[in-house]
Write a protein that holds these residues in place. Structure first.
Motif, PDB file in Angstrom:
ATOM      1  N   GLY A   1       0.827  -1.196   0.000  1.00  0.00           N
ATOM      2  CA  GLY A   1       0.000   0.000   0.000  1.00  0.00           C
ATOM      3  C   GLY A   1       0.865   1.250   0.000  1.00  0.00           C
ATOM      4  O   GLY A   1       2.031   1.214   0.411  1.00  0.00           O
ATOM      5  N   GLN A   2       0.291   2.358  -0.465  1.00  0.00           N
ATOM      6  CA  GLN A   2       0.980   3.645  -0.484  1.00  0.00           C
ATOM      7  C   GLN A   2       0.003   4.726  -0.042  1.00  0.00           C
ATOM      8  O   GLN A   2      -1.211   4.589  -0.240  1.00  0.00           O
ATOM      9  N   TRP A   3       0.523   5.812   0.511  1.00  0.00           N
ATOM     10  CA  TRP A   3      -0.345   6.875   0.989  1.00  0.00           C
ATOM     11  C   TRP A   3      -1.100   7.560  -0.148  1.00  0.00           C
ATOM     12  O   TRP A   3      -2.164   8.131   0.061  1.00  0.00           O
ATOM     13  N   TRP A   4      -0.593   7.460  -1.379  1.00  0.00           N
ATOM     14  CA  TRP A   4      -1.243   8.117  -2.510  1.00  0.00           C
ATOM     15  C   TRP A   4      -2.107   7.167  -3.330  1.00  0.00           C
ATOM     16  O   TRP A   4      -2.641   7.544  -4.376  1.00  0.00           O
ATOM     17  N   MET A   5      -2.272   5.935  -2.887  1.00  0.00           N
ATOM     18  CA  MET A   5      -2.977   4.936  -3.688  1.00  0.00           C
ATOM     19  C   MET A   5      -4.445   5.283  -3.932  1.00  0.00           C
ATOM     20  O   MET A   5      -5.034   4.874  -4.929  1.00  0.00           O
ATOM     21  N   GLY A   6      -5.034   6.056  -3.023  1.00  0.00           N
ATOM     22  CA  GLY A   6      -6.431   6.421  -3.199  1.00  0.00           C
ATOM     23  C   GLY A   6      -6.668   7.390  -4.341  1.00  0.00           C
ATOM     24  O   GLY A   6      -7.778   7.478  -4.872  1.00  0.00           O
ATOM     25  N   TYR A   7      -5.614   8.117  -4.719  1.00  0.00           N
ATOM     26  CA  TYR A   7      -5.767   9.121  -5.781  1.00  0.00           C
ATOM     27  C   TYR A   7      -6.095   8.460  -7.117  1.00  0.00           C
ATOM     28  O   TYR A   7      -7.104   8.782  -7.750  1.00  0.00           O
ATOM     29  N   GLN A   8      -5.247   7.516  -7.537  1.00  0.00           N
ATOM     30  CA  GLN A   8      -5.479   6.879  -8.828  1.00  0.00           C
ATOM     31  C   GLN A   8      -6.710   5.985  -8.792  1.00  0.00           C
ATOM     32  O   GLN A   8      -7.523   6.002  -9.727  1.00  0.00           O
ATOM     33  N   ALA A   9      -6.866   5.199  -7.713  1.00  0.00           N
ATOM     34  CA  ALA A   9      -8.042   4.327  -7.620  1.00  0.00           C
ATOM     35  C   ALA A   9      -9.322   5.157  -7.595  1.00  0.00           C
ATOM     36  O   ALA A   9     -10.327   4.783  -8.211  1.00  0.00           O
ATOM     37  N   GLY A  10      -9.274   6.293  -6.897  1.00  0.00           N
ATOM     38  CA  GLY A  10     -10.450   7.147  -6.833  1.00  0.00           C
ATOM     39  C   GLY A  10     -10.803   7.734  -8.183  1.00  0.00           C
ATOM     40  O   GLY A  10     -11.984   7.794  -8.559  1.00  0.00           O
ATOM     41  N   LEU A  11      -9.802   8.158  -8.942  1.00  0.00           N
ATOM     42  CA  LEU A  11     -10.066   8.711 -10.274  1.00  0.00           C
ATOM     43  C   LEU A  11     -10.663   7.654 -11.200  1.00  0.00           C
ATOM     44  O   LEU A  11     -11.602   7.930 -11.955  1.00  0.00           O
ATOM     45  N   ARG A  12     -10.120   6.450 -11.148  1.00  0.00           N
ATOM     46  CA  ARG A  12     -10.651   5.396 -12.020  1.00  0.00           C
ATOM     47  C   ARG A  12     -12.058   4.984 -11.585  1.00  0.00           C
ATOM     48  O   ARG A  12     -12.918   4.688 -12.422  1.00  0.00           O
ATOM     49  N   ALA A  13     -12.294   4.958 -10.268  1.00  0.00           N
ATOM     50  CA  ALA A  13     -13.631   4.620  -9.790  1.00  0.00           C
ATOM     51  C   ALA A  13     -14.632   5.707 -10.151  1.00  0.00           C
ATOM     52  O   ALA A  13     -15.787   5.423 -10.504  1.00  0.00           O
ATOM     53  N   PHE A  14     -14.211   6.975 -10.053  1.00  0.00           N
ATOM     54  CA  PHE A  14     -15.090   8.067 -10.466  1.00  0.00           C
ATOM     55  C   PHE A  14     -15.395   7.960 -11.959  1.00  0.00           C
ATOM     56  O   PHE A  14     -16.549   8.159 -12.393  1.00  0.00           O
ATOM     57  N   THR A  15     -14.373   7.640 -12.758  1.00  0.00           N
ATOM     58  CA  THR A  15     -14.590   7.426 -14.184  1.00  0.00           C
ATOM     59  C   THR A  15     -15.583   6.296 -14.407  1.00  0.00           C
ATOM     60  O   THR A  15     -16.471   6.383 -15.269  1.00  0.00           O
ATOM     61  N   ALA A  16     -15.457   5.227 -13.623  1.00  0.00           N
ATOM     62  CA  ALA A  16     -16.381   4.096 -13.735  1.00  0.00           C
ATOM     63  C   ALA A  16     -17.809   4.520 -13.408  1.00  0.00           C
ATOM     64  O   ALA A  16     -18.767   4.107 -14.078  1.00  0.00           O
ATOM     65  N   ALA A  17     -17.966   5.353 -12.366  1.00  0.00           N
ATOM     66  CA  ALA A  17     -19.294   5.818 -11.992  1.00  0.00           C
ATOM     67  C   ALA A  17     -19.922   6.655 -13.094  1.00  0.00           C
ATOM     68  O   ALA A  17     -21.119   6.534 -13.387  1.00  0.00           O
ATOM     69  N   VAL A  18     -19.127   7.512 -13.742  1.00  0.00           N
ATOM     70  CA  VAL A  18     -19.642   8.351 -14.831  1.00  0.00           C
ATOM     71  C   VAL A  18     -19.992   7.497 -16.045  1.00  0.00           C
ATOM     72  O   VAL A  18     -21.047   7.667 -16.666  1.00  0.00           O
ATOM     73  N   ILE A  19     -19.117   6.551 -16.382  1.00  0.00           N
ATOM     74  CA  ILE A  19     -19.376   5.698 -17.541  1.00  0.00           C
ATOM     75  C   ILE A  19     -20.606   4.834 -17.314  1.00  0.00           C
ATOM     76  O   ILE A  19     -21.429   4.637 -18.216  1.00  0.00           O
ATOM     77  N   GLY A  20     -20.773   4.323 -16.097  1.00  0.00           N
ATOM     78  CA  GLY A  20     -21.937   3.493 -15.806  1.00  0.00           C
ATOM     79  C   GLY A  20     -23.221   4.290 -15.713  1.00  0.00           C
ATOM     80  O   GLY A  20     -24.309   3.750 -15.941  1.00  0.00           O
TER      81      GLY A  20
END
Length: 312
Positions: free
Chosen positions: A234-253
């Protein structure tokens, strides 16, 4: 490996990635559906979902792979504790940062969400340090096809892959049933459709918003724990990229549509895995966000979202 084995292997990788993205995306879309806020701190709550159980298992001295009944006896309480704590953290974020801005212009809570995200990331860096941190290999990693079924193949489908699917799919199904079949879920949907009318009908709107943030935070925490157990880092910045991709997933869905968020998460998971293999990992983010732009331009309501009625 033959070409079809590579394709199947990357599809398995995409399924595990996408399942995690789907859990995070459902939290995004729940909050947006109720108060129309993009909670950019949500990805960082996902990151805390790895850091919190890591602290717990470190304090308990659990550092080896679990076997037998230890898997259920340790992991079930660990999931419950993680989901309760991350749900409470997400709820606290709403009470402290977002609630005072309920009636403010939309830009104010959006900027606040970005600020909360930076604050959590920096606190996590101070807490665990800037370097990547190892997560104990708690779940057994056995090659199911070769070791258990005796199939001679280079495709690597492990018990960890199965664990990710077996945990995430019931969580997503349980959330969908909660929202569509329970009294509280119906109250949440009524709040999402029209807060003023819902309040006039006797629904405690603030309580529904609190429930939304708690549930979304709990899902993000579960996703963070799954991520830690699968990748063991794990890394302290891991939420940044995962969050962006999840937000993209929410918009696409279809933002505000939970089955759509789950579908979007799986879509992004498959897309990123295939891109890593057949194009280049350096181009994966570019491809993901190019797809996002295309959806925003040509189908802004997403895969399962409904086009808003024209106003005259």
């Amino acid at each position: 490996m033959e070409w079809y084995e590579v394709l199947v292997q990357q599809t398995i990788n995409g399924l595990t990635r996408g399942s995690v993205f789907a859990l995070i995306a459902m939290g995004y879309t729940m909050v947006y559906g109720v108060i129309e806020l993009i909670n950019f701190a949500h990805g960082d709550v996902f990151m805390l979902g790895l850091f919190i159980p890591l602290t717990v298992v470190t304090l308990l001295g659990v550092s080896t792979t679990l076997v037998g009944w230890q898997i259920l006896g340790v992991l079930l309480p660990l999931f419950l504790v993680t989901m309760l704590v991350t749900g409470a953290i997400n709820l606290t974020i709403d009470r402290v940062a977002y609630r005072p801005l309920r009636r403010a212009p939309r830009l104010a809570p959006l900027i606040t969400a970005i600020g909360v995200s930076f604050m959590i990331e920096n606190l996590a860096m101070l807490w665990k340090g800037p370097a990547p941190i190892p997560f104990p290999d708690l779940f057994p990693n056995v090659d199911i096809l070769n070791a258990w079924l005796g199939i001679d193949t280079l495709i690597y489908f492990t018990t960890k892959d199965l664990f990710v699917v077996v945990v995430t799919l019931p969580l997503m199904l349980a959330l969908e049933l909660f929202v569509t079949r329970t009294r509280w879920g119906k109250a949440m949907r009524a709040t999402a459709q029209d807060r003023e009318t819902a309040a006039a009908m006797g629904i405690n709107v603030e309580r529904m918003i609190m429930l939304t943030f708690f549930t979304g935070g709990a899902l993000a925490g579960a996703a963070g724990l799954i991520q830690g157990m699968y990748y063991n880092i794990g890394q302290w910045w891991m939420g940044y990229q995962a969050g962006l991709r999840a937000f993209t997933a929410a918009v696409i869905g279809g933002i505000g549509n939970m089955p759509g968020a789950a579908l979007g998460g799986l879509f992004i998971g498959f897309l990123s895995a295939w891109s890593d293999q057949y194009i280049s990992a350096r181009w994966t983010n570019a491809l993901v966000f190019a797809i996002l732009i295309l959806f925003l331009v040509f189908r802004p309501q997403g895969l399962l979202g409904e086009r808003p009625p024209d106003r005259t």
